[in-house]
Scaffold this active site. Structure first.
Site: not given
Ligand SMILES: Cc1cc2nc3c(=O)[nH]c(=O)nc-3n(C[C@H](O)[C@H](O)[C@H](O)COP(=O)(O)OP(=O)(O)OC[C@H]3O[C@@H](n4cnc5c(N)ncnc54)[C@H](O)[C@@H]3O)c2cc1C
Length: 387
Positions: A247, A370
């Site tokens: 993936e 991320t």
């Molecule tokens: C256009 C788009 C399409 C998507 N498609 C899908 C999909 O098809 N299916 C699906 O399930 N999801 C999907 N996603 C979701 C995507 O996988 C998540 O947005 C991503 O995993 C980040 O999660 P979050 O947005 O909750 O950010 P958060 O987890 O809230 O992160 C916020 C910030 O904190 C940082 N952070 C978090 N944890 C840590 C750590 N342990 N150490 C250091 N930094 C950290 C992150 O890197 C980020 O900078 C999609 C997102 C977008 C924007």
């Protein structure tokens, strides 16, 4: 340039054919799809009819038994054109493989031919409003009832293909007290009572992609809706982890291809655009910037191609795939920024492909895990995991 050795003549023939398909069935419509916020359903059916969906599935399930490089070619061509509304990759190379690898025979026979024909569009729903990176923190539950059925409750967000989807693989807790070990993948179909698709989300980029919220309110499921049936109940996390390397490589593949396209557009643009009586390409700054970008994209491509070789041999580890994902997507964003700069004010105008590519690139560092999470994975493989 280093010649690529991954593809044979059949692959390249397929690339030509798919490129023609994109030129005819996608390019003329993509701008209108950006305006409406989703691609027409017809482009899914046409892809299915032409064998462009789920080609890597065995023939008995509607595929062509193709190797993964055929899918790589599709990802590269879609990224090269900037056709980011098209969700074939997630459908064919994430959703369908879950069903192929983990589904019961009945699930495979029921879903895979429909995914391959485009009759069904697939999505995978992991992320929730309060849980993205921290997937173990998901709140959606599918709790077994006295009669043996399950009730699915919760909501998901940011789901790619979510608005078109007929089949959604939903990550839910079947045993909430057990954390990751109580997580299952459940199969939810459009039309099930209690399943609602929310609004299409307005985004910075990927404007033709129907990214949506999904809501589940007492959706009644049977054991047949647990991916893999009772044998895989509570084993969803293991399945998710096993699929990660491939993936993540899909994101890296698109990153390199999109970055190369941006360089190609910019070479042409800077040759054509005259400033102070000479082409922008004549300035040393332009040429050196492009040379630096091309060098880095070349390095990235060689690394990604090596990783793809390992994918084909089933030998790619998660840490290396994470390196590819984070490094190529960071590079993609850097290349888009530099190339946009070389377009001057036109680089800020939506009708220029570089502008869209700049906007579309940004999410690559966020989804699929991320880039910060990628670095966590890499550190763990180095024995440096956080306590
Ligand atoms: C256009 C788009 C399409 C998507 N498609 C899908 C999909 O098809 N299916 C699906 O399930 N999801 C999907 N996603 C979701 C995507 O996988 C998540 O947005 C991503 O995993 C980040 O999660 P979050 O947005 O909750 O950010 P958060 O987890 O809230 O992160 C916020 C910030 O904190 C940082 N952070 C978090 N944890 C840590 C750590 N342990 N150490 C250091 N930094 C950290 C992150 O890197 C980020 O900078 C999609 C997102 C977008 C924007």
């Amino acid at each position: 340039m280093i010649e690529r050795t991954l593809f044979n003549a059949d692959h390249e023939g397929f690339r030509d054919a798919f490129r023609k398909f994109c030129d005819k069935e996608i390019a003329p419509f993509h701008e209108a799809w950006e305006e409406q916020g989703y691609v027409d359903r017809e482009v899914w059916r046409k892809a299915g009819a032409n064998g462009y969906l789920c080609a890597t599935l065995p023939e008995q399930y509607g595929g062509s038994d193709a190797d993964k490089l055929y899918s790589v070619i599709q990802m590269e061509e879609l990224a090269r054109g900037g056709w980011t509304g098209i969700g074939y990759g997630l459908h064919s190379e994430i959703v369908a493989p879950y069903i192929l690898h983990y589904g019961t025979e009945a699930q495979k026979q029921h879903y895979l031919p429909k995914l391959a024909s485009g009759e069904m569009v697939g999505a995978i729903a992991m992320s929730e409003p309060a849980a993205g990176s921290d997937l173990q923190g998901i709140k959606s539950t599918a709790i077994k009832q006295a009669d043996g059925s399950y009730l699915l409750n919760g909501s998901k967000t940011f789901i790619t293909n979510g608005w078109h989807a007929d089949l959604v693989i939903v990550v839910a807790k079947t045993d909430p007290a057990a954390g990751a070990k109580g997580t299952s993948l459940v199969l939810v179909e459009r039309g099930m009572k209690g399943f609602e698709t929310g609004k299409r989300l307005k985004k910075l980029g990927l404007k033709a992609q129907d990214t949506s919220e999904l809501f589940f309110d007492n959706v009644r499921l049977t054991a047949d809706h647990i991916l893999g049936g009772p044998a895989l109940e509570n084993r969803g996390f293991v399945c998710l982890m096993e699929q990660l390397p491939w993936e993540r490589m899909q994101i890296a593949v698109t990153a390199v291809s999109a970055a190369q396209a941006a360089i190609d557009w910019t070479v042409q643009y800077t040759k054509d655009r005259k400033v102070f009586g000479q082409p922008v390409a004549a300035f040393q700054n332009t040429r050196y910037t492009l040379a630096e970008m091309q060098t880095e994209v070349q390095v990235a491509r060689v690394f990604v191609d090596k990783c793809l070789e390992l994918v084909l041999q089933d030998k790619l580890d998660t840490a290396t795939a994470s390196m590819a994902k984070y490094w190529t997507t960071d590079l993609q964003c850097k290349v888009m920024d530099e190339c946009l700069q070389l377009h001057g004010g036109y680089g800020f105008m939506w009708e220029y492909p570089i502008t869209r590519a700049y906007a579309d690139a940004r999410v690559q560092r966020i989804y699929g895990g991320t880039n910060e999470i990628m670095k966590e994975v890499i550190t763990r493989s180095m024995g440096l995991g956080a306590k």
